[in-house]
Design an enzyme around this catalytic site. Structure first.
Site, short mmCIF file in Angstrom:
data_model
loop_
_atom_site.label_atom_id
_atom_site.label_comp_id
_atom_site.label_asym_id
_atom_site.label_seq_id
_atom_site.Cartn_x
_atom_site.Cartn_y
_atom_site.Cartn_z
N ARG A 196 0.82 -1.21 0.00
CA ARG A 196 0.00 0.00 0.00
C ARG A 196 0.85 1.26 0.00
NH1 ARG A 196 -4.65 -2.04 4.24
NH2 ARG A 196 -5.87 -3.25 2.76
N ARG A 231 -2.92 6.25 0.06
CA ARG A 231 -3.26 6.26 1.48
C ARG A 231 -2.62 7.41 2.24
NH1 ARG A 231 -4.92 0.49 3.77
NH2 ARG A 231 -5.93 1.98 5.12
N ASP A 289 -7.03 -2.62 -7.96
CA ASP A 289 -7.75 -3.25 -6.85
C ASP A 289 -7.83 -4.74 -7.13
OD1 ASP A 289 -9.54 -2.51 -4.38
OD2 ASP A 289 -10.65 -4.05 -5.46
N TYR A 320 -15.62 -11.81 -1.22
CA TYR A 320 -16.43 -10.65 -1.61
C TYR A 320 -17.57 -11.04 -2.55
CZ TYR A 320 -12.71 -7.97 0.54
OH TYR A 320 -11.82 -7.47 1.45
#
Length: 338
Positions: A22, A26, A71, A146
């Protein structure tokens, strides 16, 4: 000289390679500025913007790898899955029965996230050869979490219920995801990714016995297919210390471990594998001093050869940039004697 690839191969290195999960986004003010005018879906789905975000951390820090900004859900529209972000992934039509699994398409290779493939090309064309480009995907089980649940929820109860009630149906779903992700990772490598990382964020939900029965066959199949294409593989399984002995035996050149695990012990147990990690991301919230100490402790604890320095999970949004600077300085100042 590409330090990351040298470490993956277990070769002597001038210093340990460093990148951070990451790192693209962020906590970076430049990323936050872009988010003021673009949604996450737009940023990750538009190659010029995604490439720009992928490169942002390298403008601030001398990292040894750029990981493509995307993603884990990016390849799923090619399978016929519609989703949005609110803020995490939300699947329009969760898959919980045979008809849902049957609806999943088997896409042609060039249909799987072409925007991500183009982003990889742009990043590879921009960074120098000594900086590695990393592609990635979500592991079949993590993607299934998901797809079945519809969104991220605590402990994914619908997923676990499906695993208990319909294991064959779940196996069919995981098989389709495994095939698609193998195609996706191979395409990223063909576009210029030097290595790929597989993120399995939710494997720790299962017992070892259930993991062996439900997950291993599909994860192993995917990793084997990618390896046969000559692509170096990094496997990251988060929050699953009870599974380390099982997943470290899967076909991947690098075992990436979170901060709950003894990375030096893993390095000794699997001497033929490189290891990646594993500073607790929360340490960086404490500022430069504890970050520097944790980094120096890690360097003193883990053999340099075959070690990629990273965190045990992704950067937190409130991470001070000074902590990242301290991490970089500690890695770069390590004694260069082999």
């Amino acid at each position: 000289m590409n330090l990351l690839l040298e470490a993956i191969r277990g070769e002597p290195v001038a210093r340990r390679p460093l990148w951070i999960m990451r790192q693209a986004g962020r906590c970076l003010p430049e990323y936050r500025a872009l988010r003021q005018s673009h949604s996450f879906k737009t940023l990750s789905g538009t190659p010029d913007l995604a490439a720009e975000v992928s490169l942002l951390p390298l403008k601030r820090f001398p990292f040894d790898a750029a990981i493509v900004f995307a993603d884990i859900m990016s390849p799923l529209p090619a399978l016929g899955v519609e989703f949005d972000f609110a803020p995490g992934p939300v699947v329009a039509d969760p898959i919980r029965d045979p008809s849902g699994v049957d609806r999943l398409r088997s896409p042609d290779p060039d249909e799987v996230a072409p925007e991500v493939i183009e982003t990889v090309r742009r990043v590879r064309d921009t960074v120098p050869p000594e900086v590695a480009v990393l592609g990635f995907c979500g592991a079949p089980w993590t993607l299934a979490a998901y797809l079945v649940e519809g969104r991220g929820v605590k402990d994914f109860p619908m997923l676990r219920a499906l695993a208990a009630a319909e294991p064959r149906l779940l196996g069919t779903l995981l098989g389709k995801l495994s095939d698609a992700m193998a195609t996706y990772l191979t395409a990223q490598a063909h576009a210029g990714a030097d290595a790929v990382q597989v993120f399995d964020s939710w494997a720790g939900l299962l017992s070892l016995a259930d993991w062996e029965r439900l997950i291993r066959p599909h994860l192993e199949s995917m990793l084997t297919t990618v390896g046969e294409a000559g692509v170096p593989r990094i496997l990251f399984v988060q929050n699953a210390p009870h599974l380390l002995g099982a997943y470290a035996d899967l076909p991947a050149e690098v075992v990436s471990v979170d901060w709950r695990e003894d990375i030096a012990a893993a390095q000794c147990r699997w001497p033929g594998r490189a290891v990646q990690g594993n500073i607790d991301p929360a340490v960086l919230l404490g500022g430069p001093a504890p970050t520097r100490k944790a980094t120096e402790d890690l360097l003193g604890h883990v053999n340099r050869r075959g070690h990629i320095v990273n965190l045990g999970h992704g950067l937190m949004p409130d991470t001070p940039l000074q902590s990242i600077e301290a991490l970089v300085e500690a890695v770069h100042s390590e004694d260069s004697d082999e």
